[in-house]
Every structure is written in C-alpha cells, then in structure tokens.
Design a protein around this motif. Structure first.
Motif, PDB file in Angstrom:
ATOM      1  N   GLU A 152       0.621  -1.298   0.027  1.00 48.39           N
ATOM      2  CA  GLU A 152       0.148  -0.106   0.219  1.00 48.39           C
ATOM      3  C   GLU A 152       0.923   1.315  -0.088  1.00 48.39           C
ATOM      4  OE1 GLU A 152      -4.443   0.308   1.821  1.00 48.39           O
ATOM      5  OE2 GLU A 152      -2.933   1.162   3.260  1.00 48.39           O
ATOM      6  N   LEU A 166      -6.425   0.036  -4.416  1.00 50.87           N
ATOM      7  CA  LEU A 166      -6.177  -1.071  -4.735  1.00 50.87           C
ATOM      8  C   LEU A 166      -6.742  -1.365  -6.250  1.00 50.87           C
ATOM      9  CD1 LEU A 166      -4.825  -3.905  -4.523  1.00 50.87           C
ATOM     10  CD2 LEU A 166      -6.804  -4.689  -3.318  1.00 50.87           C
ATOM     11  N   ARG A 181      -4.858  -7.841  -8.294  1.00 52.83           N
ATOM     12  CA  ARG A 181      -5.602  -7.035  -7.322  1.00 52.83           C
ATOM     13  C   ARG A 181      -6.352  -7.946  -6.522  1.00 52.83           C
ATOM     14  NH1 ARG A 181     -10.362  -4.698 -10.143  1.00 52.83           N
ATOM     15  NH2 ARG A 181     -11.563  -6.110  -8.880  1.00 52.83           N
ATOM     16  N   ASP A 195      -6.340  -8.177  -2.423  1.00 52.82           N
ATOM     17  CA  ASP A 195      -7.593  -7.855  -1.856  1.00 52.82           C
ATOM     18  C   ASP A 195      -7.807  -8.753  -0.687  1.00 52.82           C
ATOM     19  OD1 ASP A 195      -9.831  -5.897  -1.547  1.00 52.82           O
ATOM     20  OD2 ASP A 195     -11.138  -7.590  -2.075  1.00 52.82           O
ATOM     21  N   ARG A 205      -5.419  -7.146   2.040  1.00 51.66           N
ATOM     22  CA  ARG A 205      -6.165  -5.742   2.218  1.00 51.66           C
ATOM     23  C   ARG A 205      -7.121  -5.998   3.538  1.00 51.66           C
ATOM     24  NH1 ARG A 205     -10.524  -3.821   2.245  1.00 51.66           N
ATOM     25  NH2 ARG A 205     -11.334  -5.291   0.949  1.00 51.66           N
TER      26      ARG A 205
END
Length: 168
Positions: A56, A81, A101, A105, A108
């Motif tokens: 990030e 993202l 991605r 995720d 994340r």
C-alpha cells in the motif's frame, strides 16, 4: 535523478524488503504448524499485515508521483487497490493486473482485521491459509511492479533525453 527514476528505484528496493517479509511470515507459519505453538501465528499475522502495508505504501507513492491523487472516504484502502489495477488515461498504464488485485484484496482485508482485533482472536487456520498463498501473491505483485518500474525507467530516460535536447 528525476521523480520517475527515483520511484522506480524505491519500488525495486521495497520488493526486496517485501520478499524478506514473505519469507518471515512463511517461516513462522511453518514453525506454528510443526510445534503446535500458536504464538508463532501472532508473528506470522504481523508479517502478513506488513506485507500488505508495504504494498500500500508503494501504491500511495505511485499515486503521489503520477499526480493521480489518493482516494478518500472510509473505503479508500479498497479504492486505492482498484485504482492501481486501472489504466489512468494520459497518466499511466495499470500498475497491477486484475488477478493480482484479487489476491491482494485478501491481504488488504486481513490487514484491517489485524489492526482492529487482539491477536488471540485471529484464526490460526486463516493465518496459515494466507501464509500458504503469500508466495504466489508476492510473485504476481512483484512481476507487475517490476514491469511498472521498467515503464517508469523508460519514462525517466525519455524525460532526460527531452531535457538534454532542450539544452542544445
């Protein structure tokens, strides 16, 4: 050194650091599984959290240098993202692939959980699964970010050549 070359160098260095984080997380999961000591899962969770936090930070740096800006609001982590997997017309190509991605995720979401619950509430099975998949996700994000760093390096050379031409 221009901003693009500097960003490319920071991305490459961050990937080296992230590789160490991945290795530590995987090692701690293996120790937890081989010793049945759940305490190792705490360290693994912290390193998995660190993996996504490091990614990030790279994304935030990219958004700042390219001038595209950071998303705002309560879902800004998720929006960032998504932003990195999209082409920004006349600014940059996608930084990461859609498949990258999707794997990121998962991390994340886990980063959010780690920041908001006590470690003894974390599920060892979830940490083990994320640790198991971490190498593949790192390989995908590393491939994508190295390709983006190469793009930035080409851009830096083009900017340099243009500015060299202006001096003559």
């Amino acid at each position: 050194m221009n901003a693009y070359a500097s960003l490319a160098a920071r991305i490459r260095q961050a990937l080296i650091d992230l590789e160490r984080v991945v290795g530590r997380a995987q090692s701690l999961v293996a120790k937890a599984q081989s010793t049945a000591d759940d305490g190792y899962y705490d360290g693994a969770a912290l390193n998995i959290h660190g993996f996504y936090a490091g990614i990030e930070r790279i994304f935030e740096d990219i958004a700042a240098i390219t001038g595209e800006g950071l998303p705002s609001g309560s879902a800004w982590h998720q929006d960032l993202l998504l932003q990195m997997s999209a082409e920004i017309e006349d600014v940059r190509p996608p930084v990461i692939a859609q498949t990258t991605r999707y794997c990121l995720d998962e991390y994340r979401g886990f980063r959010h959980v780690v920041r908001n619950v006590y470690t003894f509430n974390l599920r060892p099975s979830r940490i083990a699964a994320l640790g198991s998949d971490l190498g593949d996700c790192y390989a995908a994000v590393s491939r994508d970010l190295l390709a983006f760093a190469d793009y930035l390096s080409r851009l830096a050379r083009d900017v340099h050549e243009i500015s060299e031409g202006d001096d003559h």
